[in-house]
Write an enzyme that holds these catalytic residues in place. Structure first.
Site, short mmCIF file in Angstrom:
data_model
loop_
_atom_site.label_atom_id
_atom_site.label_comp_id
_atom_site.label_asym_id
_atom_site.label_seq_id
_atom_site.Cartn_x
_atom_site.Cartn_y
_atom_site.Cartn_z
N ARG A 1 58.97 34.27 5.05
CA ARG A 1 58.80 34.08 3.61
C ARG A 1 57.30 34.09 3.32
NH1 ARG A 1 63.27 35.41 2.99
NH2 ARG A 1 64.98 34.34 1.95
N GLU B 1 56.29 37.36 -4.88
CA GLU B 1 56.94 38.68 -4.98
C GLU B 1 57.37 38.95 -6.42
OE1 GLU B 1 60.03 38.95 -1.99
OE2 GLU B 1 58.61 38.37 -0.44
N HIS C 1 59.83 43.80 1.30
CA HIS C 1 60.90 42.86 1.68
C HIS C 1 62.17 43.60 2.15
CE1 HIS C 1 62.23 38.43 1.06
NE2 HIS C 1 62.94 38.99 2.02
C1 DGY Z 1 67.10 36.74 3.70
O1 DGY Z 1 68.29 36.97 3.95
O2 DGY Z 1 66.68 35.60 3.59
C2 DGY Z 1 66.20 37.93 3.59
O3 DGY Z 1 64.93 37.58 3.22
C3 DGY Z 1 66.77 38.96 2.67
O4 DGY Z 1 67.86 39.53 3.26
#
Ligand code: DGY
Length: 319
Positions: free
Chosen positions: A238, A267, A285
């Protein structure tokens, strides 16, 4: 008929499966996030919300849905977008999509790692701009991965899958994690060390922790300063785990060789200066973005919704 809001177009089979089960599906028929006001309006009276990582699920949204709401099924393994306490006090279940995206995300971590280590994007740019004048002994020299040290911050499902791939490249593996991971210590001969010991030793630092108050800005100016100036930083976890402005400063000052990023602090915006740096590889992402994985995630959110609405324990309960 209970109503389910799906906040974005999804790959099959979520919508189809829910309709087959006799539910009314309200699909926000677009790829981009709906405006907040639309979300609040469409959530009204829903028994289930299928949400994306970019949607804030808070008291306001839960109250907009109102008393029929029984489950929020996040189309992601991460659920930092959801106020779990607000769900708990309202008796709303929360589910996620663990496991099915592990290998896809580990693959993408390696795509960034290899691209950053071997300067793939810089090379591609050289070719496309017609500025390549031919082979040179010192052109775009990168990091030799064989024998290099990979440091994992977080060695859960995805961290471990990244480590398994590293073994094939002949890398030594260090990791920091609240608990020892037998899967890494044994067959991969990885070593668990505190973050402060890991940082100065690694050639590649790769982040695999969830975003929590404890991991926000876990990698800031102080931690970046502890890395070797030849090190690479990879983030498929993240964005806010890294202080992005501190990262730009470190890269600009040559205190870090390169970075490969799939996630960002705010984002879809990037920190000022990040996109201008030649030594960063930037992806939008895409960690879980394979056809197979996104379809599995779709099946999972449907199973979770149906579980709760049928009065069963959902397969992937968070709350
Ligand atoms: C998640 O699943 O947390 C990813 O960042 C997106 O698929």
């Amino acid at each position: 008929m209970p109503r389910v809001l799906i906040t974005r177009r999804l790959p099959p089979p979520a919508a189809e499966r829910l309709v087959q089960a006799g539910l009314t599906v309200d699909l926000v028929d677009q790829d981009d996030p709906p405006p907040r006001a639309v979300l609040l309006e469409r959530a009204r009276g829903c028994a289930a919300l299928i949400t994306m990582l970019s949607e804030r699920v808070d008291a306001e949204l839960l109250d907009a849905a109102g008393s029929p709401l029984r489950v929020v099924a996040n189309y992601a393994v991460g659920y930092n977008n959801i106020d779990l306490d607000a769900c708990r006090v309202r008796g709303v279940r929360v589910t996620n999509t663990p496991g099915v995206l592990t290998e896809a995300t580990a693959d993408l971590t390696w795509a960034l790692l290899l691209a950053a280590a071997r300067r793939v994007v810089e090379g591609d740019r050289l070719m496309r701009t017609g500025t390549w004048s031919g082979w040179q002994p010192q052109q775009l020299l990168g990091l030799e991965l064989h024998g290099a040290v990979l440091g994992l911050v977080g060695a859960g499902r995805i961290g471990a899958a990244v480590a398994r791939r590293a073994a094939g490249f002949g890398m030594r593996i260090l990791y920091t994690d609240p608990q020892p991971r037998a899967e890494l210590d044994g067959p991969l001969r990885a070593q668990r060390v505190p973050l402060s010991e890991l940082l100065p030793q690694v050639d590649v630092l790769s982040l695999h922790v969830p975003l929590t108050p404890q991991t926000r800005h876990l990698i800031g100016a102080r931690e970046l300063a502890q890395l070797k100036p030849t090190a690479l930083l990879i983030n498929t976890a993240r964005g806010p785990v890294i202080d992005e402005r501190a990262l730009v400063a470190a890269l600009r000052a040559g205190r870090l060789a390169a970075a490969g990023l799939d996630v960002y602090e705010e984002e879809p915006r990037l920190a000022p200066g990040l996109a201008e740096l030649p030594n960063v590889v930037l992806l939008p992402h895409l960690g879980s973005a394979t056809v197979t994985t996104r379809q599995r995630m779709s099946a999972m959110v449907a199973d979770n919704v149906l579980g709760v609405l049928d009065g069963r324990e959902p397969p992937n309960a968070v709350v």
